[in-house]
Design an enzyme around this catalytic site. Structure first.
Site, PDB file in Angstrom:
ATOM      1  CB  SER A 101     -26.003  55.847  -5.453  1.00 23.71           C
ATOM      2  OG  SER A 101     -25.096  56.904  -5.616  1.00 23.71           O
ATOM      3  CE  LYS A 176     -21.641  56.736  -4.799  1.00 22.95           C
ATOM      4  NZ  LYS A 176     -22.855  57.551  -4.648  1.00 22.95           N
ATOM      5  CE  LYS A 244     -28.945  53.787  -1.911  1.00 23.93           C
ATOM      6  NZ  LYS A 244     -28.333  54.592  -3.020  1.00 23.93           N
TER       7      LYS A 244
END
Length: 304
Positions: A101, A176, A244
Site C-alpha cells: 500500500s 486502497k 502511513k
C-alpha cells in the site's frame, strides 16, 4: 502460457506476505522468494527457492509479487542495486505486481519505469489484514492493463475473494487509500461508542453483541470492538502502517484541493497512540487515545 506452469516470485515475507506466498506454494506453483531478515519457517521449509536479491527473483520468475511496508521500500526493491528492474533486462512478457500500500503518484511513475524495462506492472494493494491473508479472503484492488490483470487473476484468487480491476496504474492504490480512510473512521466511531457505553455503566461486550444485529453492524464492530474489549492490541495491522496510509490520503488531498477533516482527526488519534508507545499496536488500539482523554478504559468498572 498456462498460469499453472508459471514460475512466481515473492518479495517481502512479513505478517501479510508470508501467508499470501504460502497460498501460492500450496497451489502447486514454483516460488522464488526474497525478504529482509530471516525467511519465515513455513516458507523456508517449503518447496520455495530462496534468492539473495530481488534481482535474482526477477531473473527466475515470470510474475513477481511484492509485499513491503511503504513507498521507499517498493522503490528500493524495484530500482535499487540488484533490484527487480535489473533482473528484467533482456526478458519480455513478465509482470511485476506490487501488493503493498503506497503512493498512487509514485505508483504511476514506477509503472512507466518497469514498462520501459520490458515488463507490465500491476498495483494490487489489499485489505483484510493478517486474518484475510491467512484465510485467503483478502480484497484486492488492482490498477493496470486489462491483459496483465486477466493473466494474474487466477493467482489473485489463491490469495483473496473480492478482486476488482479498478482502472489504470495507480487506481488500485487510490482505492486502497479510500479503504483506509473508511477503516480509520469506523475504528474511531466504534471506539467512541464503546467508551461512551462503558463509561455510562453498560457492559461493552453486551453492547457490541446488541449492535451487531442492527444497522451499526460492521466488520470493524465484529473484529476490532472485540479487541478493544479484550485489550488485545497485538497486530494485526500496526498503527504505524495505518498512519502511513492516512499520510498518503492527507497529502494527496492537499494536492487535489480536497478537505478530509475526519481523516485528519483520526490521524491525530493515531499520533497520540504513537506518543504513548503505541506505534506497534494493532490499529484497534486507537481507542487508547480516546481513553487517555477520558481517563477511563473500555470495560473499566464505574465507581459508585
Amino acid at each position: 502460457m498456462n498460469a499453472s506452469s508459471l514460475k512466481l516470485g515473492f518479495i517481502g515475507l512479513g505478517i501479510m506476505g508470508a501467508p499470501m506466498c504460502g497460498h501460492l506454494i500450496a497451489a502447486g506453483h514454483q516460488l522464488f522468494v526474497n525478504t529482509v531478515g530471516k525467511v519465515p519457517s513455513p516458507i523456508a521449509e517449503s518447496s520455495a527457492t530462496q534468492c539473495t536479491t530481488a534481482r535474482g527473483v526477477a531473473e527466475r520468475a515470470d510474475i513477481i509479487f511484492i509485499m513491503v511496508p511503504d513507498t521507499p521500500d517498493v522503490e528500493k526493491v524495484l530500482f535499487g542495486e540488484d533490484g527487480v528492474a535489473a533482473g528484467l533486462k533482456g526478458s519480455s512478457g513478465k509482470i511485476v505486481v506490487d501488493m503493498s500500500s503506497i503512493s498512487p503518484v509514485a505508483t504511476k511513475d514506477f509503472a512507466k519505469r518497469i514498462e520501459a524495462a520490458g515488463a507490465q506492472y500491476l498495483d494490487a494493494p489489499v485489505s483484510g489484514g493478517e486474518v484475510g491473508a491467512k484465510n485467503a479472503t483478502l480484497s484486492i484492488m488492482v490498477g493496470g492493463p486489462d491483459a496483465a490483470f486477466e493473466r494474474v487473476k487466477p493467482l489473485f484468487e489463491k490469495m483473496g475473494k473480492n478482486i476488482t480491476l479498478v482502472g489504470g496504474n495507480g487506481d488500485g492504490q487510490t482505492a486502497k487509500v479510500a479503504n483506509q480512510i473508511i477503516v480509520a473512521l469506523n475504528i474511531e466511531a466504534v471506539a467512541e461508542a464503546l467508551l461512551f457505553a462503558s463509561r455510562a455503566g453498560a457492559d461493552p461486550a453486551r453492547v457490541r453483541e446488541a449492535l451487531l444485529g442492527g444497522f451499526a453492524s460492521s466488520k470493524i464492530l465484529e473484529v476490532h470492538a472485540e479487541r478493544m474489549i479484550k485489550r488485545t492490541f497485538d497486530p494485526g495491522f500496526r498503527i504505524a502502517l495505518h498512519q502511513k496510509d492516512l499520510n498518503l490520503a492527507l497529502s494527496s488531498a492537499r494536492q487535489l484541493g480536497v478537505s478530509l477533516p475526519n481523516t485528519a482527526q483520526a490521524q491525530e488519534l493515531f499520533n497520540s497512540c504513537v506518543a504513548h508507545g503505541g506505534a506497534g499496536w494493532d490499529h484497534s488500539g486507537m481507542v487508547r487515545a480516546l481513553e487517555i482523554q477520558a481517563n477511563f478504559e473500555v470495560g473499566q468498572k464505574v465507581e459508585g
